[in-house]
Each structure stands twice: as C-alpha cells, then as structure tokens.
Design a protein around this motif. Sequence first.
Motif, PDB file in Angstrom:
ATOM      1  N   GLN A  24       0.569  -0.939  -0.304  1.00  0.00           N
ATOM      2  CA  GLN A  24      -0.275   0.183  -0.160  1.00  0.00           C
ATOM      3  C   GLN A  24       0.637   1.187  -0.046  1.00  0.00           C
ATOM      4  OE1 GLN A  24      -3.501  -0.527   0.089  1.00  0.00           O
ATOM      5  NE2 GLN A  24      -2.581  -2.973  -0.043  1.00  0.00           N
ATOM      6  N   GLU A  27       2.847   2.401   3.245  1.00  0.00           N
ATOM      7  CA  GLU A  27       3.562   1.586   3.981  1.00  0.00           C
ATOM      8  C   GLU A  27       5.197   1.843   3.078  1.00  0.00           C
ATOM      9  OE1 GLU A  27       2.886  -2.495   3.082  1.00  0.00           O
ATOM     10  OE2 GLU A  27       1.009  -2.723   3.564  1.00  0.00           O
ATOM     11  N   CYS A  47       4.278 -15.000   3.133  1.00  0.00           N
ATOM     12  CA  CYS A  47       2.820 -14.937   3.828  1.00  0.00           C
ATOM     13  C   CYS A  47       2.557 -16.267   4.596  1.00  0.00           C
ATOM     14  CB  CYS A  47       1.552 -14.394   3.625  1.00  0.00           C
ATOM     15  SG  CYS A  47       0.654 -14.270   3.845  1.00  0.00           S
ATOM     16  N   SER A  58       1.012 -10.598  -1.017  1.00  0.00           N
ATOM     17  CA  SER A  58       0.406 -10.846  -0.431  1.00  0.00           C
ATOM     18  C   SER A  58      -0.875  -9.505  -0.030  1.00  0.00           C
ATOM     19  CB  SER A  58      -0.005 -12.120   0.341  1.00  0.00           C
ATOM     20  OG  SER A  58      -0.757 -12.107   1.202  1.00  0.00           O
ATOM     21  N   SER A  59      -1.861  -9.740  -0.092  1.00  0.00           N
ATOM     22  CA  SER A  59      -2.985  -8.554   0.555  1.00  0.00           C
ATOM     23  C   SER A  59      -3.865  -8.965   2.064  1.00  0.00           C
ATOM     24  CB  SER A  59      -3.385  -8.307  -0.577  1.00  0.00           C
ATOM     25  OG  SER A  59      -4.600  -9.549  -1.088  1.00  0.00           O
ATOM     26  N   ALA A  60      -2.732 -10.207   2.005  1.00  0.00           N
ATOM     27  CA  ALA A  60      -2.913 -10.741   3.468  1.00  0.00           C
ATOM     28  C   ALA A  60      -2.927  -9.406   5.059  1.00  0.00           C
ATOM     29  CB  ALA A  60      -2.599 -11.996   3.576  1.00  0.00           C
ATOM     30  N   ASP A  61      -3.887  -9.591   6.111  1.00  0.00           N
ATOM     31  CA  ASP A  61      -4.166  -8.839   6.735  1.00  0.00           C
ATOM     32  C   ASP A  61      -2.079  -9.200   7.329  1.00  0.00           C
ATOM     33  OD1 ASP A  61      -6.112  -6.945   6.351  1.00  0.00           O
ATOM     34  OD2 ASP A  61      -6.784  -8.221   7.918  1.00  0.00           O
ATOM     35  N   ILE A  62      -2.153 -10.298   7.645  1.00  0.00           N
ATOM     36  CA  ILE A  62      -0.626 -10.694   7.728  1.00  0.00           C
ATOM     37  C   ILE A  62       0.399  -9.943   7.294  1.00  0.00           C
ATOM     38  CG2 ILE A  62      -0.759 -13.236   7.259  1.00  0.00           C
ATOM     39  CD1 ILE A  62       0.450 -12.131  11.448  1.00  0.00           C
ATOM     40  N   ARG A  64       1.093  -7.387   5.800  1.00  0.00           N
ATOM     41  CA  ARG A  64       1.028  -5.812   5.845  1.00  0.00           C
ATOM     42  C   ARG A  64       1.408  -6.057   6.840  1.00  0.00           C
ATOM     43  NH1 ARG A  64      -0.953  -0.814   5.089  1.00  0.00           N
ATOM     44  NH2 ARG A  64      -1.450   0.663   6.894  1.00  0.00           N
ATOM     45  N   ASP A  65       1.054  -6.316   8.125  1.00  0.00           N
ATOM     46  CA  ASP A  65       1.928  -6.477   9.217  1.00  0.00           C
ATOM     47  C   ASP A  65       3.234  -6.928   9.503  1.00  0.00           C
ATOM     48  OD1 ASP A  65      -0.053  -5.649  10.740  1.00  0.00           O
ATOM     49  OD2 ASP A  65      -0.792  -7.421  11.487  1.00  0.00           O
TER      50      ASP A  65
END
Length: 159
Positions: A24, A27, A47, A58-62, A64-65
Amino acid sequence: MRGLRAALLGSAILLAAGPLCAVQPDEVLDDPVLEDRARDISAGLRCPVCQNESIDESSADIARDLRLLVRERLLEGDSDNEVVAYIVARYGEYVLLSPNFDGANRVLWVLPLILLGAGIGMSVVYIRGRSNAPAPAEAGLSSDEQARLDAILNDDRTD
C-alpha cells in the motif's frame, strides 16, 4: 459484446496488477534505498496465511503487518540479515520461502532422494528375481481328479 470485452479486459488488468498492488502507498518508505531493501527482504519471506506467496505479493492482513515490521526494523538500523533473523525468531522458519540447508532441513532435502533410490533398488531386485525364477511346472490332475472329470464328461455325453 463491447461491455463483455471491457469487463474481461478490466478483470485481466486487475488480476495482473493484483500482486503489484499488495504494498500500500502508506507502507512505502521515503528513502528509496531502504524501500528497495525492504522489497528485497519481503520478496524472500512467505506469508503465514497464503500458500507459497511472499509477503510482498500478499494482500493478507498478516502480510501487511510483516511488511510494516520489516520497514520498522530497517528504520531502526537493522541489517537485512538481522531483520530476517528477527522475523524467523518470531514466526519460525516457515516464513522463509527458501529454507536454510542445515539441521533437520537436510533430512527433508535428502530424504526424497534416498527413498527414490531405495524404490529403484527394490524394483530392480524384484524384476531380476522374477526373471531368474524357474518356470512353474504344470501340475497335472491326480488319478482321482481325472476319474471324476471323466465321469462328469461321460455323463454329459450320454444325456
């Protein structure tokens, strides 16, 4: 027909650009050198949620974290190896897309080759054993069995 073409073209563009859009804009680091390092590190980390997809794709929340964590560690002055070691310490070696060739991993890398060799060896021994085996002798009927067979055949002829 034009609407269908436009929809298909739009879907194709979105699918092709999907992995590119995982990171994003909020980021991205201001320093291009640090951002390149973060992208290189992220490309080598899996991921934890996705199947064989890097956190960079990956677009998963984890994911991103983890991308944010990589950038945070780089901003604190960690080297690339220190960042990877930090994440591996927290999430285990599963997060590495290319696992290290040491310890128990050696067994995992070598075991398929050993099993393949054992299977080929057993197949060769089995095939050689079958080709060297004597041909089975043709067993004839005993005298009692032959008498019963003759009696059955004679009864059928008389009917």
